[in-house]
Every structure is written in structure tokens, then in C-alpha cells.
Motif scaffolding. Sequence first.
Motif, PDB file in Angstrom:
ATOM      1  N   GLY A  81     -15.664 -58.180  19.950  1.00 59.11           N
ATOM      2  CA  GLY A  81     -15.362 -58.135  18.873  1.00 59.11           C
ATOM      3  C   GLY A  81     -17.614 -58.970  18.963  1.00 59.11           C
ATOM      4  N   PRO A  82     -17.364 -58.857  17.684  1.00 54.47           N
ATOM      5  CA  PRO A  82     -18.785 -60.283  16.833  1.00 54.47           C
ATOM      6  C   PRO A  82     -18.094 -61.588  17.214  1.00 54.47           C
ATOM      7  CG  PRO A  82     -18.171 -58.646  15.178  1.00 54.47           C
ATOM      8  CD  PRO A  82     -17.695 -58.317  16.619  1.00 54.47           C
ATOM      9  N   GLN A  83     -16.905 -61.331  16.471  1.00 56.31           N
ATOM     10  CA  GLN A  83     -16.301 -63.364  17.247  1.00 56.31           C
ATOM     11  C   GLN A  83     -16.594 -63.976  18.031  1.00 56.31           C
ATOM     12  OE1 GLN A  83     -14.528 -60.635  16.868  1.00 56.31           O
ATOM     13  NE2 GLN A  83     -13.295 -61.162  18.347  1.00 56.31           N
ATOM     14  N   THR A  84     -17.044 -62.909  19.050  1.00 56.12           N
ATOM     15  CA  THR A  84     -17.112 -64.043  20.034  1.00 56.12           C
ATOM     16  C   THR A  84     -18.173 -64.762  20.430  1.00 56.12           C
ATOM     17  OG1 THR A  84     -16.143 -61.476  21.310  1.00 56.12           O
ATOM     18  CG2 THR A  84     -17.086 -62.919  23.195  1.00 56.12           C
ATOM     19  N   VAL A  85     -19.421 -63.982  19.967  1.00 55.08           N
ATOM     20  CA  VAL A  85     -20.311 -64.927  19.919  1.00 55.08           C
ATOM     21  C   VAL A  85     -19.740 -66.471  19.642  1.00 55.08           C
ATOM     22  CG1 VAL A  85     -22.203 -65.643  18.802  1.00 55.08           C
ATOM     23  CG2 VAL A  85     -22.227 -63.517  19.303  1.00 55.08           C
ATOM     24  N   PHE A  86     -19.178 -66.929  18.796  1.00 54.02           N
ATOM     25  CA  PHE A  86     -18.641 -67.831  18.361  1.00 54.02           C
ATOM     26  C   PHE A  86     -17.243 -69.003  19.799  1.00 54.02           C
ATOM     27  CE2 PHE A  86     -19.216 -66.512  14.587  1.00 54.02           C
ATOM     28  CZ  PHE A  86     -20.068 -66.810  14.241  1.00 54.02           C
ATOM     29  N   SER A  87     -17.139 -68.151  20.741  1.00 52.45           N
ATOM     30  CA  SER A  87     -16.373 -68.601  21.510  1.00 52.45           C
ATOM     31  C   SER A  87     -17.303 -69.253  22.525  1.00 52.45           C
ATOM     32  CB  SER A  87     -15.660 -67.167  22.532  1.00 52.45           C
ATOM     33  OG  SER A  87     -15.627 -67.946  24.014  1.00 52.45           O
ATOM     34  N   PRO A  88     -16.221 -70.592  22.916  1.00 50.17           N
ATOM     35  CA  PRO A  88     -17.247 -71.555  24.041  1.00 50.17           C
ATOM     36  C   PRO A  88     -18.117 -71.040  25.389  1.00 50.17           C
ATOM     37  CG  PRO A  88     -14.538 -72.313  23.453  1.00 50.17           C
ATOM     38  CD  PRO A  88     -15.518 -70.510  22.395  1.00 50.17           C
ATOM     39  N   THR A  89     -17.202 -69.998  25.563  1.00 51.58           N
ATOM     40  CA  THR A  89     -17.698 -69.137  27.307  1.00 51.58           C
ATOM     41  C   THR A  89     -18.558 -68.222  26.675  1.00 51.58           C
ATOM     42  OG1 THR A  89     -15.920 -67.574  26.614  1.00 51.58           O
ATOM     43  CG2 THR A  89     -15.216 -69.311  28.204  1.00 51.58           C
ATOM     44  N   PHE A  90     -19.368 -68.066  25.689  1.00 52.56           N
ATOM     45  CA  PHE A  90     -20.287 -66.825  25.131  1.00 52.56           C
ATOM     46  C   PHE A  90     -21.570 -66.941  25.574  1.00 52.56           C
ATOM     47  CE2 PHE A  90     -23.172 -64.815  22.947  1.00 52.56           C
ATOM     48  CZ  PHE A  90     -22.931 -63.003  23.031  1.00 52.56           C
ATOM     49  N   GLY A  91     -22.065 -67.942  26.443  1.00 48.85           N
ATOM     50  CA  GLY A  91     -23.184 -68.580  26.837  1.00 48.85           C
ATOM     51  C   GLY A  91     -22.857 -68.340  28.420  1.00 48.85           C
ATOM     52  N   PHE A  92     -21.720 -67.979  28.572  1.00 50.75           N
ATOM     53  CA  PHE A  92     -22.143 -67.089  30.133  1.00 50.75           C
ATOM     54  C   PHE A  92     -22.086 -66.084  30.363  1.00 50.75           C
ATOM     55  CE2 PHE A  92     -18.938 -71.041  30.295  1.00 50.75           C
ATOM     56  CZ  PHE A  92     -19.953 -72.297  31.934  1.00 50.75           C
ATOM     57  N   LEU A  93     -21.567 -65.607  29.039  1.00 49.51           N
ATOM     58  CA  LEU A  93     -22.585 -63.959  29.266  1.00 49.51           C
ATOM     59  C   LEU A  93     -24.173 -63.551  28.918  1.00 49.51           C
ATOM     60  CD1 LEU A  93     -19.770 -62.603  26.626  1.00 49.51           C
ATOM     61  CD2 LEU A  93     -19.682 -62.618  29.014  1.00 49.51           C
ATOM     62  N   ILE A  94     -24.220 -64.272  27.896  1.00 47.01           N
ATOM     63  CA  ILE A  94     -25.908 -64.571  28.292  1.00 47.01           C
ATOM     64  C   ILE A  94     -27.028 -64.711  28.778  1.00 47.01           C
ATOM     65  CG2 ILE A  94     -28.335 -65.623  26.802  1.00 47.01           C
ATOM     66  CD1 ILE A  94     -25.715 -66.280  24.591  1.00 47.01           C
ATOM     67  N   GLY A  95     -25.779 -66.097  30.013  1.00 47.43           N
ATOM     68  CA  GLY A  95     -26.041 -65.545  31.563  1.00 47.43           C
ATOM     69  C   GLY A  95     -26.101 -64.808  32.580  1.00 47.43           C
ATOM     70  N   PHE A  96     -25.690 -64.166  31.902  1.00 51.30           N
ATOM     71  CA  PHE A  96     -25.167 -62.986  33.011  1.00 51.30           C
ATOM     72  C   PHE A  96     -26.768 -61.875  32.503  1.00 51.30           C
ATOM     73  CE2 PHE A  96     -20.359 -62.587  32.694  1.00 51.30           C
ATOM     74  CZ  PHE A  96     -20.341 -64.196  33.647  1.00 51.30           C
ATOM     75  N   ILE A  97     -27.416 -62.260  32.048  1.00 52.84           N
ATOM     76  CA  ILE A  97     -28.276 -61.388  31.351  1.00 52.84           C
ATOM     77  C   ILE A  97     -29.548 -61.666  32.253  1.00 52.84           C
ATOM     78  CG2 ILE A  97     -30.021 -59.650  30.202  1.00 52.84           C
ATOM     79  CD1 ILE A  97     -27.394 -59.695  27.820  1.00 52.84           C
ATOM     80  N   ALA A  98     -29.226 -62.977  32.161  1.00 50.27           N
ATOM     81  CA  ALA A  98     -30.650 -63.585  32.333  1.00 50.27           C
ATOM     82  C   ALA A  98     -30.463 -63.708  33.793  1.00 50.27           C
ATOM     83  CB  ALA A  98     -30.536 -64.389  31.652  1.00 50.27           C
ATOM     84  N   ALA A  99     -29.376 -63.928  34.409  1.00 48.42           N
ATOM     85  CA  ALA A  99     -28.842 -63.967  36.636  1.00 48.42           C
ATOM     86  C   ALA A  99     -29.377 -63.017  36.782  1.00 48.42           C
ATOM     87  CB  ALA A  99     -27.541 -64.788  36.022  1.00 48.42           C
ATOM     88  N   ALA A 100     -28.975 -62.106  35.672  1.00 49.90           N
ATOM     89  CA  ALA A 100     -28.903 -60.835  37.315  1.00 49.90           C
ATOM     90  C   ALA A 100     -30.665 -60.510  36.430  1.00 49.90           C
ATOM     91  CB  ALA A 100     -27.509 -59.351  35.822  1.00 49.90           C
ATOM     92  N   PHE A 101     -31.734 -60.762  35.513  1.00 47.92           N
ATOM     93  CA  PHE A 101     -32.670 -60.394  35.847  1.00 47.92           C
ATOM     94  C   PHE A 101     -33.501 -61.788  36.770  1.00 47.92           C
ATOM     95  CE2 PHE A 101     -36.613 -60.931  34.268  1.00 47.92           C
ATOM     96  CZ  PHE A 101     -37.835 -60.279  33.964  1.00 47.92           C
ATOM     97  N   VAL A 102     -33.330 -62.357  36.985  1.00 45.19           N
ATOM     98  CA  VAL A 102     -34.234 -63.038  37.499  1.00 45.19           C
ATOM     99  C   VAL A 102     -33.383 -62.833  39.477  1.00 45.19           C
ATOM    100  CG1 VAL A 102     -33.470 -65.837  38.356  1.00 45.19           C
ATOM    101  CG2 VAL A 102     -33.965 -65.517  35.967  1.00 45.19           C
ATOM    102  N   VAL A 103     -31.909 -62.678  39.602  1.00 40.72           N
ATOM    103  CA  VAL A 103     -31.955 -62.220  41.094  1.00 40.72           C
ATOM    104  C   VAL A 103     -32.307 -60.963  41.720  1.00 40.72           C
ATOM    105  CG1 VAL A 103     -30.164 -61.422  42.171  1.00 40.72           C
ATOM    106  CG2 VAL A 103     -29.306 -62.858  40.520  1.00 40.72           C
ATOM    107  N   GLY A 104     -32.542 -60.191  40.836  1.00 38.13           N
ATOM    108  CA  GLY A 104     -34.215 -58.786  41.010  1.00 38.13           C
ATOM    109  C   GLY A 104     -35.018 -59.274  40.983  1.00 38.13           C
ATOM    110  N   LYS A 105     -35.834 -60.239  40.193  1.00 42.38           N
ATOM    111  CA  LYS A 105     -36.924 -60.832  40.286  1.00 42.38           C
ATOM    112  C   LYS A 105     -37.003 -61.486  41.412  1.00 42.38           C
ATOM    113  CE  LYS A 105     -39.639 -59.965  36.809  1.00 42.38           C
ATOM    114  NZ  LYS A 105     -40.409 -58.423  37.604  1.00 42.38           N
ATOM    115  N   ILE A 106     -36.311 -62.654  41.932  1.00 46.76           N
ATOM    116  CA  ILE A 106     -36.361 -62.250  43.002  1.00 46.76           C
ATOM    117  C   ILE A 106     -36.323 -61.463  45.046  1.00 46.76           C
ATOM    118  CG2 ILE A 106     -35.103 -64.505  44.269  1.00 46.76           C
ATOM    119  CD1 ILE A 106     -34.559 -66.386  42.186  1.00 46.76           C
ATOM    120  N   LYS A 107     -35.262 -61.188  44.510  1.00 44.80           N
ATOM    121  CA  LYS A 107     -35.543 -59.808  45.250  1.00 44.80           C
ATOM    122  C   LYS A 107     -36.219 -58.676  44.999  1.00 44.80           C
ATOM    123  CE  LYS A 107     -33.728 -57.364  48.077  1.00 44.80           C
ATOM    124  NZ  LYS A 107     -34.495 -57.150  49.082  1.00 44.80           N
TER     125      LYS A 107
END
Length: 183
Positions: free
Chosen positions: A76-102
Motif C-alpha cells: 500500500g502507499p503508506q509503505t513509503v512511511f515505513s522505515p524499511t522503504f529505503g531498502f526497496l528503493i535501493g533494490f531498484i538502484a542495486a539491480a541497475f548497478v549490478v547489471g551495469k557492472i555485469k
Amino acid sequence: MKIKTKEMILVSLFTALTAVGAFLSIPLGNVPMSLQTLFTLLAGLVLRAKLGALSQLVYVILGLAGVRIFAGFSGGPQTVFSPTFGFLIGFIAAAFVVGKIKEMNKTNSFLYMLFATLIGTLVIYAFGVPYLYLIINKLLLKEFSFMTALKTGCLIFLPGDLLKCVVSSYVASKVLPKVNSSS
């Protein structure tokens, strides 16, 4: 960006695997330990930068739309206010960075992929830990030092995340030759 049917299926597969990884979690304080990072790292290795990031973006969008696919069966949209939401954003960036390195190295070297996944894990922490700190301090108004955020959002997870880096690199080194040969 034009996506082929096979690519669409693989993006969907990694979106689903990340969701399954969220359900396999152990609560550890503010941040649960789950298999999401394993599948995020694998998405970057197998799908490369754009499609790997897309698989994680679709995962986050589905969760924000209300599908309960985040750790702890949340969504749900309220998840943005969860302390762990930053890790979810990090998943998007990490998949991109790992893919770029590969993408920089066409071989399926385990050590090179391990390097890529270690960097990807650092990217997840770079998004997740400061977000954890900000939400707990500024939104939840609790006294929470950055060192505590680092301990509870990173340091206790290092052994497990290092293992996930090894496993995802090993799996990718075995799967990629088969995925690439069926292109």
C-alpha cells in the motif's frame, strides 16, 4: 525501450521471485531478514541493468498499489512511511548497478559477479540505512542515532548478505550460459 516477450517473462519472473523472497523473512527489529536481496542481485546479473531495475520497479509499484508483497505481508502507499522503504528503493538502484557492472564484462566469471553483487549490496544499504534513520527520527519522532541505524539496518545483516552475494553469483555463473544460449 522495446521489450521482447522473453524479456517480459524474465522481468515478471524476477518480480515474482522478489515477492516470494519477501515472504521468506525473519523479523529482526526494524528491518526483517529476507531473500529479497538475493533475487534483486540475481535480477541485475541475469537481466542486466535496465531489465533488472525494471523487475524491481514493478515489484515496488505493485506493493505501493496495495498488493501485499513486501516483507511482513505489507503493501500500500503508506509503505513509503515505513522505515524499511529505503531498502526497496535501493533494490531498484542495486539491480541497475549490478547489471551495469555485469555489462562491462561479458564473461560469466564468479569473482567478477561477486564483485558486482557486493557493490549492489552497498547500494541497497546506501539507500536503506539513511532512510531508516530519517523516518525513525523525523516521522516517528524517536531518538535514534545514525550509528544505531547502521547497526540495525546494516551490520547485523552483513553475514547473511555476504552469503546472498556468494549464492547469487554462483547461481548466475551457472544459469547465464544457459539463458544466453537460448536467445
